[in-house]
Design an enzyme around this catalytic site. Structure first.
Site, PDB file in Angstrom:
ATOM      1  N   GLU A 147     -81.439 -60.474 -47.326  1.00  0.00           N
ATOM      2  CA  GLU A 147     -80.175 -59.955 -48.004  1.00  0.00           C
ATOM      3  C   GLU A 147     -79.685 -61.330 -48.852  1.00  0.00           C
ATOM      4  OE1 GLU A 147     -80.698 -59.640 -44.722  1.00  0.00           O
ATOM      5  OE2 GLU A 147     -80.861 -57.269 -45.041  1.00  0.00           O
ATOM      6  N   HIS A 204     -72.950 -51.570 -37.018  1.00  0.00           N
ATOM      7  CA  HIS A 204     -73.542 -50.714 -38.145  1.00  0.00           C
ATOM      8  C   HIS A 204     -72.160 -49.846 -38.411  1.00  0.00           C
ATOM      9  CE1 HIS A 204     -77.683 -52.072 -37.344  1.00  0.00           C
ATOM     10  NE2 HIS A 204     -78.246 -51.155 -38.149  1.00  0.00           N
TER      11      HIS A 204
HETATM   12  C1  LIG Z   1     -79.951 -57.931 -41.534  1.00  0.00           C
HETATM   13  C2  LIG Z   1     -80.500 -56.614 -41.583  1.00  0.00           C
HETATM   14  N1  LIG Z   1     -81.002 -55.958 -42.535  1.00  0.00           N
HETATM   15  C3  LIG Z   1     -81.511 -54.935 -42.450  1.00  0.00           C
HETATM   16  C4  LIG Z   1     -81.378 -54.178 -41.375  1.00  0.00           C
HETATM   17  C5  LIG Z   1     -81.575 -52.620 -41.509  1.00  0.00           C
HETATM   18  N2  LIG Z   1     -83.018 -52.619 -40.559  1.00  0.00           N
HETATM   19  C6  LIG Z   1     -83.045 -52.216 -39.196  1.00  0.00           C
HETATM   20  S1  LIG Z   1     -84.335 -52.400 -38.447  1.00  0.00           S
HETATM   21  C7  LIG Z   1     -85.125 -52.737 -40.211  1.00  0.00           C
HETATM   22  C8  LIG Z   1     -86.614 -52.893 -40.285  1.00  0.00           C
HETATM   23  C9  LIG Z   1     -87.063 -54.203 -39.157  1.00  0.00           C
HETATM   24  O1  LIG Z   1     -88.180 -54.382 -39.587  1.00  0.00           O
HETATM   25  P1  LIG Z   1     -88.990 -55.354 -38.313  1.00  0.00           P
HETATM   26  O2  LIG Z   1     -88.193 -56.797 -38.374  1.00  0.00           O
HETATM   27  O3  LIG Z   1     -90.445 -55.338 -38.673  1.00  0.00           O
HETATM   28  O4  LIG Z   1     -88.752 -54.744 -36.865  1.00  0.00           O
HETATM   29  P2  LIG Z   1     -89.345 -53.240 -36.413  1.00  0.00           P
HETATM   30  O5  LIG Z   1     -88.431 -52.153 -36.784  1.00  0.00           O
HETATM   31  O6  LIG Z   1     -90.623 -52.825 -37.232  1.00  0.00           O
HETATM   32  O7  LIG Z   1     -89.516 -53.477 -35.194  1.00  0.00           O
HETATM   33  C10 LIG Z   1     -84.238 -52.788 -40.977  1.00  0.00           C
HETATM   34  C11 LIG Z   1     -84.391 -53.081 -42.457  1.00  0.00           C
HETATM   35  C12 LIG Z   1     -80.498 -54.656 -40.011  1.00  0.00           C
HETATM   36  N3  LIG Z   1     -80.380 -54.031 -39.228  1.00  0.00           N
HETATM   37  N4  LIG Z   1     -80.385 -55.836 -40.455  1.00  0.00           N
END
Ligand SMILES: Cc1ncc(C[n+]2csc(CCOP(=O)(O)OP(=O)(O)O)c2C)c(N)n1
Ligand SMILES: Cc1ncc(C[n+]2csc(CCOP(=O)(O)OP(=O)(O)O)c2C)c(N)n1
Ligand SMILES: [Mg+2]
Ligand SMILES: [Mg+2]
Lengths: 338, 340, 338, 340
Positions: free
Chosen positions: A64, A132
């Site tokens: 971010e 959220h």
């Molecule tokens: C700071 C933040 N940015 C964006 C999100 C939205 N978001 C939730 S899960 C996710 C993907 C996360 O990817 P990863 O770290 O690879 O974990 P995975 O979901 O694959 O287990 C995103 C972008 C969030 N929850 N928090």
């Protein structure tokens, strides 16, 4: 006139502005729909990749500070970025770039640089728990240098977003997740579709709108709460209480004049927002009126706001803390009895 | 450890040839301008003629000048809380900076910015950033803008050893790497972030080796050798201009003054200070210029004097310049008329 | 009784609590004074390294997310961290850890974890420009789950900080740079020294204090502004206007009762703070009074606050935007004429 | 590329021996519990019996169980928006989690947390964190606490490939390294952060190689091989317990479901999904257990059935459990009486 959901109207505004002005581009997590991607967590940027390509619809890592920092840097040097943060709550991961940087760059330079950027901020509680769910307006009406807008209809969404993109200042666009419309079947979502001119138009900042006329109570409410206020007003009407409902549409700048004009008629002010009670954006409006126009008031000011708690997840508790139509009705009745 | 780090094989020991005379003297003058400016500022503070705080850049002149001497006016530069050297080397006018230090209406930020935010977008210097590390993501955005606008301009982003521990460093370098953006990340490693030694803030020995985590080529350079900086900087900038992406340069250097106004640097060993004093970048460069016959001591002294004259004149101008009006404070919050 | 500056009182509170309770420790940038280090940007933690060692006086890298994140993690697992952020403005670099994490952990867990941490936040404008000057209270009175205190005297500093350290919630301690006292010769600094008991005492949260009694106007002011309000009150007294000056001392919880009690006497409310005008912490107080006790008011509410601009650096502009004694006096006169 | 990455020399290909029978069956049962729980949750959502959103962990069971099977109750664990596997493996009760999914008063967070914040501090599972990457600095603080309190407890911190691009990753790993803290950083690289492929988010090939930027030893492991995870995890945890500092493990794995409730994973190629399906961690482990004679198919089927019974019972319990009172929402904001 075409009928559109808020998501469609936002998409349309972005597409038209990107078409009109090469310096406009989008960046954010999952905003592209190339190769089966989302086109944005709420599908607002769907289809833009096909029209404008990957450079102007830039999918970013989950970073971010990078997203907002890049927007600041690009904006200072000739571009007009539109950044998407998926959920408003994630703004806290990059507040420095927004509050210390975007908001202050112009001023610190003595007016020599501009930061024409837009940040889209989905807000509102939708059964996902405290991280959220926040309605963040009060944080940003507290930051000189930012503009803050909150379109509640498809028509406003297109017109105000276009103005935001053309504005030479950093503009935060608060969008409510339950107002997006379209195919999202979120519990509690309003399935709103509205008439939206197919051609180019912009709406000015600092002009609220009277959504319903009335003579007993002026209710100022934004985003989802505007609809709840309208429902409450309809109900109150049957009980002989006539409410004027004002949607401020932009919080910075704020259309104080419209509220005051209404108060001349009603003498009673109620503010309804999903922002927290303590220091939510309505605190400023209430304080302003108590400072400048207290003699217009025939009753105490009333604020109906989210209770001062993090947002709980379970539906029964979530709906208890967010202002309901019933709470607005009860507050209005109380106001009339004083 | 500190000075010997310069002898480690991690630091390029290449001796870079001097440039032709004009450029050499130009670089010398630019370094002297920074030195004399900062010394003047120091006295002005001691005498109470200017106030607030200062983070001074003398001792680190070779970094600023080596990196920026060949900069185009359309190239961009992002500086830190310690901006004077970078700004002067990028071409921000000495007068407008001095006026800013006095809080005058004709300062480069019209008095609104102050010592930590000097800059002049007209010469590609955005307002300096006093939030450690935060100029890094911003620089990435500027580089993205250069690329989108189909220029071949390059962004030079300065920051300190301390800044490399901020999250923005990580997010920024990663972004620049994946999109191959035209930005050079210049870490001036002066061994301390405020009172804290760099060795206590990271377990790896160099900041340069962090480049590998992003796929960014990196080099550690003697930051007190202006030609070494200029040579490595030129390569990095050329690479960026060609669209081949970012480079991370770690410049080993040392500040002459304390971290900020009131800092007596009690945390720096005397021997360390002495060792670095012996490697003063201006002294070193002057030695080479004379030693290799590019200029005489008298010629250089004349430059020193000319520059001192510029600084003195700037002080006079600043003192004679009008304060902003108090109500000017209400302007420049928003662009455009009828805003709020 | 010993006389101390605010810096000395804070240092004394920390040292005593670290002595009393092994789980208390400090962390932050440059907080140690081992080997010629600062002992904190404002010398508040000077001498603690010698008494308690490096583990309990932890110098960190320049990594604000790490500092506050570590405080949250350590607090949830049995420790009582005191984090130092040098300048309040840097809080924006770690807002997520504060707003999404520290403030919400207990609630999200259903009350099963606690986050007993303290964050010390120096605020106020001191000629350093927009990124080292903000008065941030309004951001945090807007966050349920945080407590917010603002000691303005050495006595309050020691007693309130001790309470904060013992509190089982995240507590933000707003300290004003111009009130630290001691050897700092900041222009505009008050050279305050006050009597501070040498032994252990704590002060409760949510109890304001009447700094000066009066009958015409209730002035509520915190930190530096409390002193300006006192100066203004002295000046106004000569003009026959009698001001009651209330120092709320803690903003969350807030001692509304004390303000209301005073208003019963004066009927006039003025709020003075260095926080911004729009949505500064005073907006909430004004709104609260206009909601709950509007009939006590014989005049509009008056707010004297920092103008809605980033803080300019040059002295002539900085002192224009920050409330001065003269502005308070003028506002009081205006209030009496209505 | 995805599946072949597992064949690259960056991934340890060591075949780890099976443990004694009790542990092997215990691990199997723990993996099956996660699988059946997540499958049940999926249907409950489809049927509209629970609401909100979900991020499911099936397919990644070997990561959770391999890392946590030998965990002490006093060891600590920090999870993400995708927490069910980690929580169940750490010992959070299945009933209390199911009740939380239904928003009931007897949920592990009394209905306040929801799907993204499950946990139970009583078994060392702090509330899961739905801000990507933010549990990393928190874990470092927990590890510092373990160290200060002179325990030899260890913190296991899970996060995704996407999270490794957050600034908190950088600040957190650096802090853990310089103070040699007892924490194991476990990156479950499931190739995607939401709809975005990991290869588009970084220029380096592995997340493991980022450990070097902090002086943290790192390894890339087959995250669908529960014994490989268990072996590497045991080494990392032992190292941490001995006070020798953090380790970074990158576990290559794949989620079965979409990123969240409404995600049909249109961005994942069919062949990729099929290839990973063939390497389903439970299937692989079952094959070895039977193939190496540690258990019969019938024995394993009996475990499956028993676990399914637990899940069914949990659903019944949750449906029969009372909702919180609406006013309960006002409690638990602050600790202590008479707060606000
Ligand atoms: C700071 C933040 N940015 C964006 C999100 C939205 N978001 C939730 S899960 C996710 C993907 C996360 O990817 P990863 O770290 O690879 O974990 P995975 O979901 O694959 O287990 C995103 C972008 C969030 N929850 N928090
Ligand atoms: C985000 C942030 N944290 C802390 C500070 C306070 N601060 C100002 S300069 C400085 C030291 C910076 O060290 P380094 O990056 O090495 O740069 P140097 O001062 O050595 O040039 C610190 C801690 C700040 N301005 N911003
Ligand atoms: Mg440094
Ligand atoms: Mg992933």
């Amino acid at each position: 006139m075409p009928r559109m959901s808020v998501v469609e109207a936002l998409n349309c505004a972005i597409a038209e502005e990107m078409q009109r002005d090469e310096s406009v581009f989008c960046l954010g997590e999952d905003i592209s729909d190339a190769n089966g991607g989302y086109g944005g967590a709420f599908a607002v940027t769907r289809g833009l990749h096909a029209k404008f390509g990957a450079e102007r619809v830039l999918n970013t890592p989950i970073s971010e500070m990078l997203i907002v920092g890049m927007a600041v840097g690009a904006a200072m040097t000739g571009m007009r970025p539109i950044a998407d943060l998926q959920y408003g709550d994630f703004l806290f991961c990059c507040m420095d770039q927004l509050v210390n940087q975007a908001a202050k760059m112009r001023y610190m330079s003595g007016g020599r640089v501009s930061v024409p950027m837009v940040l889209r901020v989905p807000v509102g509680a939708t059964g996902r728990g405290a991280q959220h769910a926040q309605s963040l307006e009060g944080f940003f009406t507290h930051v000189p240098g930012l503009k803050v807008i909150c379109p509640a209809t498809a028509y406003d969404a297109k017109g105000l977003l276009k103005s935001a993109i053309r504005d030479d200042n950093p503009v935060l666009v608060f969008e409510h997740k339950l107002l997006y419309g379209g195919k999202r079947s979120e519990s509690g979502a309003l399935s709103m579709v509205g008439e939206v001119p197919a051609d180019d138009y912009t709406l000015p900042f600092g002009q609220g709108v009277v959504r319903r006329e009335g003579k007993d109570i002026t209710i100022v409410a934004n985003l989802l709460m505007m609809y709840r206020a309208m429902d409450a007003a309809a109900e109150l009407d049957k009980a002989g209480i006539s409410c004027e409902v004002i949607d401020p549409r932009t919080l910075v700048p704020f259309d104080y004049a419209l509220v005051i004009e209404s108060l001349r008629k009603t003498g009673r002010l109620m503010i309804v927002h999903e922002d927290t009670y303590s220091n939510g954006w309505g605190a400023q409006l209430a304080a302003y009126v108590a400072e400048h126009e207290i003699y217009l008031l025939n009753a105490p000011i009333s604020r109906v706001a989210t209770h001062d708690v993090p947002i709980p997840c379970a539906a029964v508790m979530e709906s208890f803390v967010i202002p309901s139509t019933a709470r607005i009705v009860a507050a209005a009745r109380a106001l009339m009895q004083i | 450890m500190e000075i010997t780090e310069l002898d480690s094989d991690k630091v390029s020991k290449k001796v870079c040839a001097l440039p032709e005379r004009d450029k050499a003297l130009g670089m010398y003058e630019s370094m002297v301008r920074i030195r004399k400016y900062e010394e003047q500022i120091y006295y002005l503070f001691l005498e109470g003629r200017i106030s607030g705080s200062i983070h001074q850049s003398h001792g680190q002149e070779a970094c600023a000048v080596g990196m920026l001497y060949d900069s185009r006016v359309t190239d961009l530069m992002a500086s830190t809380h310690r901006p004077a050297g970078h700004d002067l080397a990028k071409g921000v006018s000495l007068e407008s900076m001095m006026c800013e230090m006095f809080g005058k209406a004709n300062g480069c930020c019209h008095g609104k910015g102050g010592a930590m935010h000097t800059g002049d977008i007209g010469v590609g210097a955005i307002p300096a950033n006093a939030i450690v590390g935060s100029n890094i993501p911003i620089s990435v955005g500027m580089a993205y803008s250069c690329k989108m606008r189909r220029t071949d301009d390059v962004v030079v982003c300065f920051f300190g050893d301390g800044a490399s521990n901020e999250g923005g460093f990580h997010e920024g370098l990663n972004g620049a790497a994946i999109w191959s953006l035209p930005v050079v990340f210049v870490c001036e490693n002066n061994l301390y972030g405020a009172s804290t030694h760099v060795e206590t803030t990271m377990k790896v020995r160099t900041i340069a080796e962090r480049g590998a985590a992003y796929g960014i080529p990196a080099e550690r350079i003697d930051g007190n050798d202006v030609m070494a900086v200029n040579e490595a900087g030129a390569r990095a900038i050329a690479r960026a201009r060609r669209g081949e992406g970012p480079t991370l340069l770690e410049l080993m250097t040392y500040r002459i003054a304390g971290h900020s106004r009131s800092d007596a640097s009690a945390y720096r060993p005397d021997e360390e200070e002495a060792a670095w004093q012996a490697r003063d970048p201006i002294k070193l460069f002057r030695g080479r210029l004379i030693g290799e016959g590019l200029a005489s001591a008298a010629e250089l002294a004349a430059i020193d004097e000319r520059v001192q004259g510029q600084v003195d004149k700037a002080v006079q101008l600043a003192e004679a310049s009008p304060d902003p009006l108090p109500e000017d404070a209400l302007r420049d919050v928003y662009a455009g008329e009828g805003g709020i």
